[in-house]
Enzyme design. Structure first.
Site, PDB file in Angstrom:
ATOM      1  N   ARG A   1      25.239  39.814  40.730  1.00  0.00           N
ATOM      2  CA  ARG A   1      25.662  41.119  39.714  1.00  0.00           C
ATOM      3  C   ARG A   1      24.335  41.574  39.461  1.00  0.00           C
ATOM      4  O   ARG A   1      24.359  42.923  39.428  1.00  0.00           O
ATOM      5  CB  ARG A   1      26.203  40.413  38.530  1.00  0.00           C
ATOM      6  CG  ARG A   1      27.593  39.947  39.048  1.00  0.00           C
ATOM      7  CD  ARG A   1      28.416  39.219  37.515  1.00  0.00           C
ATOM      8  NE  ARG A   1      29.426  38.392  37.924  1.00  0.00           N
ATOM      9  CZ  ARG A   1      30.266  37.731  37.044  1.00  0.00           C
ATOM     10  NH1 ARG A   1      29.775  37.249  36.064  1.00  0.00           N
ATOM     11  NH2 ARG A   1      31.414  37.428  37.310  1.00  0.00           N
TER      12      ARG A   1
ATOM     13  N   GLU B   1      32.588  40.339  42.768  1.00  0.00           N
ATOM     14  CA  GLU B   1      31.456  39.976  41.729  1.00  0.00           C
ATOM     15  C   GLU B   1      31.850  40.092  40.404  1.00  0.00           C
ATOM     16  O   GLU B   1      30.929  40.197  39.308  1.00  0.00           O
ATOM     17  CB  GLU B   1      30.183  40.722  41.712  1.00  0.00           C
ATOM     18  CG  GLU B   1      29.177  40.261  42.988  1.00  0.00           C
ATOM     19  CD  GLU B   1      28.934  38.837  43.226  1.00  0.00           C
ATOM     20  OE1 GLU B   1      28.858  38.173  42.075  1.00  0.00           O
ATOM     21  OE2 GLU B   1      28.339  38.255  44.043  1.00  0.00           O
TER      22      GLU B   1
HETATM   23  P1  TGC Z   1      34.091  29.357  30.841  1.00  0.00           P
HETATM   24  O1  TGC Z   1      34.950  28.377  30.585  1.00  0.00           O
HETATM   25  O2  TGC Z   1      33.727  30.488  30.145  1.00  0.00           O
HETATM   26  O3  TGC Z   1      32.865  28.704  31.615  1.00  0.00           O
HETATM   27  C1  TGC Z   1      32.905  27.413  32.422  1.00  0.00           C
HETATM   28  C2  TGC Z   1      31.350  27.084  32.693  1.00  0.00           C
HETATM   29  O4  TGC Z   1      30.678  28.000  33.442  1.00  0.00           O
HETATM   30  C3  TGC Z   1      29.621  28.423  32.418  1.00  0.00           C
HETATM   31  N1  TGC Z   1      29.394  29.821  32.540  1.00  0.00           N
HETATM   32  C4  TGC Z   1      28.054  30.231  33.180  1.00  0.00           C
HETATM   33  N2  TGC Z   1      27.257  29.700  33.568  1.00  0.00           N
HETATM   34  C5  TGC Z   1      26.074  30.680  34.130  1.00  0.00           C
HETATM   35  N3  TGC Z   1      26.352  31.894  34.354  1.00  0.00           N
HETATM   36  C6  TGC Z   1      27.471  32.608  33.733  1.00  0.00           C
HETATM   37  N4  TGC Z   1      27.689  33.874  33.936  1.00  0.00           N
HETATM   38  C7  TGC Z   1      28.405  31.850  33.028  1.00  0.00           C
HETATM   39  N5  TGC Z   1      29.844  31.775  32.744  1.00  0.00           N
HETATM   40  C8  TGC Z   1      30.092  30.787  32.289  1.00  0.00           C
HETATM   41  C9  TGC Z   1      30.079  28.157  30.905  1.00  0.00           C
HETATM   42  O5  TGC Z   1      29.115  27.945  30.046  1.00  0.00           O
HETATM   43  C10 TGC Z   1      30.737  26.668  31.200  1.00  0.00           C
HETATM   44  O6  TGC Z   1      29.664  25.901  31.535  1.00  0.00           O
HETATM   45  P2  TGC Z   1      29.829  24.298  31.100  1.00  0.00           P
HETATM   46  O7  TGC Z   1      28.860  23.311  31.647  1.00  0.00           O
HETATM   47  O8  TGC Z   1      30.005  24.182  29.468  1.00  0.00           O
HETATM   48  O9  TGC Z   1      31.294  23.803  31.680  1.00  0.00           O
HETATM   49  O10 TGC Z   1      34.685  29.958  32.269  1.00  0.00           O
HETATM   50  P3  TGC Z   1      36.199  30.660  32.477  1.00  0.00           P
HETATM   51  O11 TGC Z   1      36.954  30.011  33.382  1.00  0.00           O
HETATM   52  O12 TGC Z   1      36.926  30.932  31.182  1.00  0.00           O
HETATM   53  O13 TGC Z   1      35.948  31.948  33.366  1.00  0.00           O
HETATM   54  C11 TGC Z   1      34.862  32.877  32.841  1.00  0.00           C
HETATM   55  C12 TGC Z   1      34.870  34.059  33.656  1.00  0.00           C
HETATM   56  C13 TGC Z   1      36.312  34.806  33.758  1.00  0.00           C
HETATM   57  C14 TGC Z   1      34.016  35.116  33.162  1.00  0.00           C
HETATM   58  C15 TGC Z   1      34.619  33.759  35.065  1.00  0.00           C
HETATM   59  O14 TGC Z   1      35.449  32.943  35.816  1.00  0.00           O
HETATM   60  C16 TGC Z   1      34.232  34.912  36.005  1.00  0.00           C
HETATM   61  O15 TGC Z   1      33.188  35.540  36.183  1.00  0.00           O
HETATM   62  N6  TGC Z   1      35.165  35.126  36.773  1.00  0.00           N
HETATM   63  C17 TGC Z   1      34.968  36.318  37.744  1.00  0.00           C
HETATM   64  C18 TGC Z   1      35.053  35.776  39.340  1.00  0.00           C
HETATM   65  C19 TGC Z   1      33.949  36.329  40.104  1.00  0.00           C
HETATM   66  O16 TGC Z   1      33.267  37.142  39.677  1.00  0.00           O
HETATM   67  N7  TGC Z   1      34.143  36.137  41.358  1.00  0.00           N
HETATM   68  C20 TGC Z   1      33.092  36.535  42.229  1.00  0.00           C
HETATM   69  C21 TGC Z   1      33.182  35.868  43.516  1.00  0.00           C
HETATM   70  S1  TGC Z   1      31.781  36.231  44.741  1.00  0.00           S
HETATM   71  C22 TGC Z   1      31.987  37.708  45.225  1.00  0.00           C
HETATM   72  O17 TGC Z   1      32.724  38.645  44.783  1.00  0.00           O
HETATM   73  C23 TGC Z   1      30.805  38.063  46.187  1.00  0.00           C
HETATM   74  S2  TGC Z   1      30.733  39.718  46.675  1.00  0.00           S
HETATM   75  C24 TGC Z   1      29.350  40.023  47.080  1.00  0.00           C
HETATM   76  C25 TGC Z   1      29.132  41.003  47.927  1.00  0.00           C
HETATM   77  O18 TGC Z   1      29.596  41.285  49.152  1.00  0.00           O
HETATM   78  O19 TGC Z   1      27.925  41.936  47.630  1.00  0.00           O
HETATM   79  P1  FAD Z   2      42.666  39.477  40.755  1.00  0.00           P
HETATM   80  O1  FAD Z   2      41.991  38.459  40.112  1.00  0.00           O
HETATM   81  O2  FAD Z   2      44.050  38.921  41.089  1.00  0.00           O
HETATM   82  O3  FAD Z   2      42.829  40.542  39.884  1.00  0.00           O
HETATM   83  C1  FAD Z   2      43.611  41.873  40.053  1.00  0.00           C
HETATM   84  C2  FAD Z   2      43.647  42.865  38.970  1.00  0.00           C
HETATM   85  O4  FAD Z   2      43.978  42.187  37.585  1.00  0.00           O
HETATM   86  C3  FAD Z   2      42.334  43.269  38.608  1.00  0.00           C
HETATM   87  O5  FAD Z   2      42.145  44.604  38.375  1.00  0.00           O
HETATM   88  C4  FAD Z   2      41.717  42.291  37.242  1.00  0.00           C
HETATM   89  O6  FAD Z   2      40.694  43.023  36.887  1.00  0.00           O
HETATM   90  C5  FAD Z   2      42.895  42.222  36.678  1.00  0.00           C
HETATM   91  N1  FAD Z   2      42.711  41.071  35.705  1.00  0.00           N
HETATM   92  C6  FAD Z   2      42.478  39.807  36.275  1.00  0.00           C
HETATM   93  N2  FAD Z   2      42.545  38.959  35.161  1.00  0.00           N
HETATM   94  C7  FAD Z   2      42.653  39.598  33.918  1.00  0.00           C
HETATM   95  C8  FAD Z   2      42.494  39.712  32.789  1.00  0.00           C
HETATM   96  N3  FAD Z   2      42.168  38.376  32.341  1.00  0.00           N
HETATM   97  N4  FAD Z   2      42.607  40.631  31.908  1.00  0.00           N
HETATM   98  C9  FAD Z   2      42.841  41.834  32.458  1.00  0.00           C
HETATM   99  N5  FAD Z   2      42.862  42.100  33.784  1.00  0.00           N
HETATM  100  C10 FAD Z   2      42.746  41.205  34.611  1.00  0.00           C
HETATM  101  N6  FAD Z   2      34.606  36.474  46.864  1.00  0.00           N
HETATM  102  C11 FAD Z   2      33.669  35.333  47.022  1.00  0.00           C
HETATM  103  O7  FAD Z   2      33.873  34.256  46.754  1.00  0.00           O
HETATM  104  N7  FAD Z   2      32.829  35.614  47.931  1.00  0.00           N
HETATM  105  C12 FAD Z   2      32.500  36.785  48.829  1.00  0.00           C
HETATM  106  O8  FAD Z   2      31.573  36.808  49.458  1.00  0.00           O
HETATM  107  C13 FAD Z   2      33.546  37.793  48.369  1.00  0.00           C
HETATM  108  N8  FAD Z   2      33.192  38.847  48.947  1.00  0.00           N
HETATM  109  C14 FAD Z   2      34.143  39.882  48.905  1.00  0.00           C
HETATM  110  C15 FAD Z   2      34.040  41.270  49.506  1.00  0.00           C
HETATM  111  C16 FAD Z   2      34.924  42.076  49.386  1.00  0.00           C
HETATM  112  C17 FAD Z   2      34.796  43.555  50.342  1.00  0.00           C
HETATM  113  C18 FAD Z   2      35.955  42.156  48.337  1.00  0.00           C
HETATM  114  C19 FAD Z   2      37.138  43.208  48.260  1.00  0.00           C
HETATM  115  C20 FAD Z   2      35.915  40.970  47.676  1.00  0.00           C
HETATM  116  C21 FAD Z   2      35.175  39.928  47.804  1.00  0.00           C
HETATM  117  N9  FAD Z   2      35.199  38.717  47.210  1.00  0.00           N
HETATM  118  C22 FAD Z   2      34.415  37.533  47.415  1.00  0.00           C
HETATM  119  C23 FAD Z   2      36.262  38.527  46.208  1.00  0.00           C
HETATM  120  C24 FAD Z   2      36.204  39.032  45.024  1.00  0.00           C
HETATM  121  O9  FAD Z   2      35.211  38.461  43.890  1.00  0.00           O
HETATM  122  C25 FAD Z   2      37.388  39.104  44.032  1.00  0.00           C
HETATM  123  O10 FAD Z   2      38.206  40.020  44.824  1.00  0.00           O
HETATM  124  C26 FAD Z   2      37.313  39.353  42.610  1.00  0.00           C
HETATM  125  O11 FAD Z   2      36.794  38.302  42.106  1.00  0.00           O
HETATM  126  C27 FAD Z   2      38.656  39.691  41.984  1.00  0.00           C
HETATM  127  O12 FAD Z   2      39.856  38.809  42.430  1.00  0.00           O
HETATM  128  P2  FAD Z   2      41.155  39.080  43.061  1.00  0.00           P
HETATM  129  O13 FAD Z   2      40.809  40.270  44.167  1.00  0.00           O
HETATM  130  O14 FAD Z   2      41.818  37.908  43.438  1.00  0.00           O
HETATM  131  O15 FAD Z   2      41.602  40.094  42.085  1.00  0.00           O
END
Ligand code: TGC
Ligand code: FAD
Length: 390
Positions: A249, A369
């Protein structure tokens, strides 16, 4: 920071906030991205391809894991890494994604949580671009809420057996190793799954209209057996993958401004040369307001990125501050791209100009992300102390 035409430089003079080393890194990456990638990227985007050789070139430039220390990594500062991300994404978000996923996600997971043997085995080759990594967290039914993941790893005769599906995985189809996060009896753990492991298959996502010059894949694990030595020993729980996301991020909060800068530059240049009603459209007050607002947001975003970068280099950057940066800078970059698209009129919809390519790419950057909404909720929790996800 953004190279600006003289008028802009005079307005803000942001270069003076950078050190000589930071400017040198920025200029080197800009030259590489502009000379080696930019001439080809519209065709790659149109064809939906990312040539394999690009990884080796990024490796030889020291771009992979450039903020990490040891194991062949360049050991640059956070600000230098951010500036590199900006210059890469000024060319295409797909290029920055390749570098982000390799360095900030896959290599960072191994660097932070891997055994010494895993680090020695994977990191030097990954830094050189000889081995590519991907990071499998998201699943078809669990994106924003990875805590619900269904992929499971079960201990079996000294090995681990993985079952599940990861979706939307950048670099998946070109990866030599996947970092896969899976549920175990002890909590979520990370596993290294090399390409070709029996039971591990990869299918690329097609028909994308965004990030077309980037490989996005589905990873399927069907009784996929890996040795115990492939478990990342250093972390248990969601904290593992989430702490890698902080790194990626951070790169994005800089990178998105590169795409925005490219759109701003294209719109300004177009507005100065395109004439309607007998004069350049840049001479209309409404166009000037658009350009000024775009430039203000770009400049504010750069100042924010630099501030966060300085905090990171001082070891004081919090995950919530990273979310604030990603939220603002990606949101504003997308607004800038959309405004630029409008200024270009009909020309704004073709790949002859970079604008619609950046605009479409930024739609993915807004989602991956952690979506705009998730970053908002992270910042909201930081401000109120109340989690509002569920
Ligand atoms: P929560 O219960 O708050 O936390 C669980 C455990 O994680 C710790 N924690 C963190 N640690 C490090 N950095 C952070 N930012 C952290 N946030 C939370 C927390 O302290 C706890 O630790 P422990 O040891 O006490 O268990 O977690 P939650 O399940 O309520 O979720 C929080 C939430 C919604 C913020 C999290 O799930 C989230 O960030 N969701 C978004 C998922 C996401 O960003 N996915 C990205 C996938 S990778 C990707 O998209 C790559 S694209 C890259 C590219 O092509 O450039
Ligand atoms: P969802 O979680 O189903 O969300 C759908 C909509 O609902 C969104 O607008 C979201 O903001 C909203 N929403 C969800 N929960 C809430 C809430 N609590 N309150 C309000 N609104 C909410 N992932 C990886 O692990 N590795 C990768 O390398 C990676 N690369 C990617 C590359 C591309 C091009 C794309 C498009 C995605 C990639 N991702 C990867 C996945 C990416 O991280 C997810 O798409 C992202 O985290 C959102 O998940 P989702 O698409 O399932 O949407």
């Amino acid at each position: 920071m953004a190279e600006a035409p003289d008028a802009q430089r005079a307005l803000f003079d942001l270069d003076t906030l950078l050190t000589d080393d930071e400017r040198a890194v920025r200029d080197t990456v800009r030259r590489f991205a502009t000379d080696k990638v930019l001439p080809h990227v519209p065709d790659w985007f149109e064809q939906g391809v990312l040539p394999g050789e690009l990884a080796a070139e990024c490796g030889s430039m020291g771009l992979f894991g450039m903020h990490l220390r040891g194991y062949g990594c360049a050991g640059m500062t956070a600000v230098e890494y951010g500036l590199a991300c900006l210059e890469l994404e000024a060319v295409d978000s797909g290029l920055r994604s390749l570098v982000s996923v390799q360095g900030s996600l896959a290599m960072t997971a191994i660097h932070k949580f891997g055994s010494e043997e895993q680090k020695q085995h994977w990191l030097p080759g990954m830094a050189a671009g000889e081995a590519i990594g991907c990071f499998g967290l998201t699943e078809p039914d669990h994106g924003s809420d990875p805590a619900g993941m269904r992929t499971r790893a079960t201990a079996s005769g000294g090995d681990w057996v993985l079952n599940g599906t990861k979706m939307w995985i950048t670099n998946g189809g070109i990866a030599d190793v996947a970092v896969v996060w899976a549920r175990t009896d002890e909590g979520i753990r990370g596993f290294l799954v090399p390409r070709g492991t029996p039971g591990f298959t990869v299918h690329d996502v097609t028909k994308k209209l965004s990030l077309r010059a980037s490989v996005t894949s589905e990873l399927v694990l069907d009784d996929c057996r890996v040795p115990a030595a492939n478990l990342l020993p250093g972390v248990t729980g969601l904290r593992g993958p989430l702490s890698c996301l902080n790194e990626a991020r951070y790169g994005i909060l800089w990178g998105a401004l590169g795409a925005a800068r490219s759109c701003f530059d294209a719109a300004r240049e177009y507005a100065l040369t395109r004439e309607q009603f007998g004069r350049p459209i840049a001479g209309f007050q409404l166009t000037q307001r658009k350009l000024v607002n775009m430039h203000l947001e770009l400049t504010k975003g750069l100042l924010l990125a630099l501030h966060l970068g300085r905090l990171k280099d001082a070891g004081r950057l919090t995950p919530q501050q990273v979310s604030l940066g990603k939220l603002n800078n990606v949101r504003e970059a997308l607004k800038i791209a959309r405004e630029a698209r409008g200024i270009l009129g009909a020309n704004g919809i073709t790949l002859e100009y970079p604008v619609i390519r950046h605009m479409n790419n930024l739609e993915s950057v807004l989602t991956y992300e952690g979506t705009d909404e998730i970053q908002t909720l992270i910042v909201g929790q930081a401000l109120t102390g109340l989690a509002a996800y569920g």
